[in-house]
Design a protein around this motif. Structure first.
Motif, PDB file in Angstrom:
ATOM      1  N   MET A   1       1.051  12.708  30.666  1.00 37.83           N
ATOM      2  CA  MET A   1       1.405  11.312  30.871  1.00 37.83           C
ATOM      3  C   MET A   1       2.877  11.130  30.560  1.00 37.83           C
ATOM      4  O   MET A   1       3.311  11.273  29.431  1.00 37.83           O
ATOM      5  N   SER A   2       3.653  10.838  31.590  1.00 33.34           N
ATOM      6  CA  SER A   2       5.094  10.674  31.423  1.00 33.34           C
ATOM      7  C   SER A   2       5.440   9.232  31.104  1.00 33.34           C
ATOM      8  O   SER A   2       4.612   8.314  31.261  1.00 33.34           O
ATOM      9  N   LEU A   3       6.661   9.022  30.672  1.00 34.08           N
ATOM     10  CA  LEU A   3       7.111   7.680  30.342  1.00 34.08           C
ATOM     11  C   LEU A   3       7.243   6.832  31.592  1.00 34.08           C
ATOM     12  O   LEU A   3       7.504   7.350  32.688  1.00 34.08           O
ATOM     13  N   PRO A   4       7.097   5.509  31.478  1.00 32.19           N
ATOM     14  CA  PRO A   4       7.096   4.642  32.664  1.00 32.19           C
ATOM     15  C   PRO A   4       8.476   4.498  33.290  1.00 32.19           C
ATOM     16  O   PRO A   4       9.500   4.705  32.625  1.00 32.19           O
ATOM     17  N   ASP A   5       8.492   4.139  34.553  1.00 28.20           N
ATOM     18  CA  ASP A   5       9.752   3.812  35.213  1.00 28.20           C
ATOM     19  C   ASP A   5      10.415   2.660  34.466  1.00 28.20           C
ATOM     20  O   ASP A   5       9.759   1.720  34.010  1.00 28.20           O
ATOM     21  N   GLY A   6      11.727   2.733  34.342  1.00 28.74           N
ATOM     22  CA  GLY A   6      12.457   1.685  33.645  1.00 28.74           C
ATOM     23  C   GLY A   6      12.421   1.800  32.138  1.00 28.74           C
ATOM     24  O   GLY A   6      12.908   0.908  31.431  1.00 28.74           O
ATOM     25  N   TYR A   7      11.886   2.911  31.634  1.00 31.09           N
ATOM     26  CA  TYR A   7      11.789   3.098  30.181  1.00 31.09           C
ATOM     27  C   TYR A   7      13.149   2.971  29.504  1.00 31.09           C
ATOM     28  O   TYR A   7      13.271   2.347  28.442  1.00 31.09           O
ATOM     29  N   SER A   8      14.180   3.557  30.093  1.00 29.03           N
ATOM     30  CA  SER A   8      15.498   3.605  29.448  1.00 29.03           C
ATOM     31  C   SER A   8      16.100   2.218  29.253  1.00 29.03           C
ATOM     32  O   SER A   8      16.958   2.030  28.388  1.00 29.03           O
ATOM     33  N   SER A   9      15.662   1.236  30.039  1.00 25.82           N
ATOM     34  CA  SER A   9      16.233  -0.109  29.939  1.00 25.82           C
ATOM     35  C   SER A   9      15.431  -1.020  29.011  1.00 25.82           C
ATOM     36  O   SER A   9      15.812  -2.174  28.805  1.00 25.82           O
ATOM     37  N   LEU A  10      14.340  -0.519  28.449  1.00 26.98           N
ATOM     38  CA  LEU A  10      13.496  -1.338  27.590  1.00 26.98           C
ATOM     39  C   LEU A  10      14.179  -1.644  26.264  1.00 26.98           C
ATOM     40  O   LEU A  10      15.143  -0.991  25.860  1.00 26.98           O
TER      41      LEU A  10
ATOM     42  N   ASP B   1       6.865   1.714  21.142  1.00 23.26           N
ATOM     43  CA  ASP B   1       5.452   1.522  21.480  1.00 23.26           C
ATOM     44  C   ASP B   1       5.028   2.445  22.621  1.00 23.26           C
ATOM     45  O   ASP B   1       3.948   3.041  22.575  1.00 23.26           O
ATOM     46  N   ALA B   2       5.879   2.579  23.634  1.00 21.72           N
ATOM     47  CA  ALA B   2       5.531   3.414  24.790  1.00 21.72           C
ATOM     48  C   ALA B   2       5.443   4.879  24.404  1.00 21.72           C
ATOM     49  O   ALA B   2       4.518   5.593  24.819  1.00 21.72           O
ATOM     50  N   LEU B   3       6.387   5.333  23.611  1.00 29.22           N
ATOM     51  CA  LEU B   3       6.393   6.747  23.232  1.00 29.22           C
ATOM     52  C   LEU B   3       5.244   7.046  22.269  1.00 29.22           C
ATOM     53  O   LEU B   3       4.576   8.083  22.381  1.00 29.22           O
ATOM     54  N   TRP B   4       5.005   6.143  21.335  1.00 33.12           N
ATOM     55  CA  TRP B   4       3.909   6.355  20.393  1.00 33.12           C
ATOM     56  C   TRP B   4       2.556   6.368  21.108  1.00 33.12           C
ATOM     57  O   TRP B   4       1.655   7.127  20.738  1.00 33.12           O
ATOM     58  N   ALA B   5       2.406   5.528  22.122  1.00 32.10           N
ATOM     59  CA  ALA B   5       1.152   5.505  22.872  1.00 32.10           C
ATOM     60  C   ALA B   5       0.870   6.871  23.483  1.00 32.10           C
ATOM     61  O   ALA B   5      -0.287   7.323  23.527  1.00 32.10           O
TER      62      ALA B   5
END
Length: 291
Positions: A1-10, A17-21
């Motif tokens: 499961m890779s990080l979502p599109d637009g992750y860098s702009s969050l 939260d996204a990385l921990w998930a």
């Protein structure tokens, strides 16, 4: 499961939260923790300056699927908060602290235990800031305790010949990228002092040369001795103070209290944490600075 599109702009908290998930979504069963690490032939790339440049140049918080972790292969992760509790002049992350993702890993594996602590601080709309530490001194052979060492960005040189070669190749990679302060056993802190977690650059950065994480007696009591450090850390409850944090203006000067590192979750050992989670090294200043 890779990080979502637009992750860098969050925002910073959204990235955490996204990385921990992802880290916590696929934990290993306790009775099936992987232990096989690359052998000498598999680790031969560590003697290559070209390969080691990737530790500095790869973008983002994820490793490419085709780049294995040749060192620090196995670890366990937790959410933590750095709390600043004492006055000091340092800027950026050191000024206010903040939430971070911690990975405790074994730098070697395969029968020996060389622990390390890495911290990832998240920045609004900008790349993460990583802080990497090793024990301040050589550990006794057979010491499997996680918190018997003080962890620091400035450590003693390796004793083993192959480790010395790896340290040398790592230093050459930093120099090839223009770094002027990174040595094989010293990791600069300039990137952390130069940026706030809200994405604003620090005016007139003030950089500590040395940072130390001193495990608390509470953490030592809460972490049982086990043959596998991941099992030991998995027993540590959330909500305790893991470390007292000290800093010094110069690498060879005594440290002074700066803050505390608190555990916000339990530790999780997972495939994503081992195979995809990435802590980039910072090359440090590219112009000579006094030290």
């Amino acid at each position: 499961m890779s990080l979502p599109d637009g992750y860098s702009s969050l925002r910073a908290e959204e990235k955490l939260d996204a990385l921990w998930a992802r880290v916590s979504s696929d934990p290993y069963p306790e009775n099936a923790l992987p232990t096989s690490v690359p052998g000498p032939w598999g680790r031969r790339k560590l003697f290559s300056t070209a390969f080691n440049r990737g530790s500095f140049e790869l973008p983002g918080d994820e490793l490419p699927p085709d780049r294995p972790k040749l060192v620090h292969t196995y670890g366990t992760c937790a959410r933590v908060t750095l709390k600043v509790t004492a006055p000091h002049p340092y800027t950026g992350v050191f000024a206010k602290g903040g939430a971070a993702l911690l990975r405790f890993s074994d730098a070697k594996g395969g029968g020996s235990f060389a622990p390390s602590i890495a911290l990832k601080f998240f920045v609004n709309g900008k790349p993460s800031l990583n802080l990497l530490t090793l024990p301040t001194d050589h550990r006794e052979k057979g010491d499997l305790r996680c918190f018997s060492s003080v962890y620091c960005n400035s450590t003693v040189p390796a004793k083993e010949f192959d480790s010395k070669l790896v340290q040398g190749a790592f230093q050459k990679a930093a120099k090839a990228l223009g770094g002027t302060r990174l040595y094989s056993v010293y990791l600069p802190l300039h990137h952390l002092a130069g940026m706030h977690l809200d994405g604003a650059s620090a005016d007139n950065p003030v950089v500590p040369d040395r940072i130390e994480f001193h495990p608390t007696e509470e953490a030592k009591r809460a972490c049982p001795d086990a043959l596998d450090f991941r099992l030991s850390l998995g027993r540590v409850p959330a909500g305790i103070k893991l470390c007292d944090v000290h800093v010094a203006p110069k690498i060879d000067q005594p440290t002074q209290p700066m803050g505390e590192l608190w555990l916000d979750s339990t530790f999780v050992a997972s495939r994503y944490g081992d195979e995809r989670l990435f802590f980039a090294h910072d090359v440090g200043p590219t112009e000579p600075v006094p030290h």
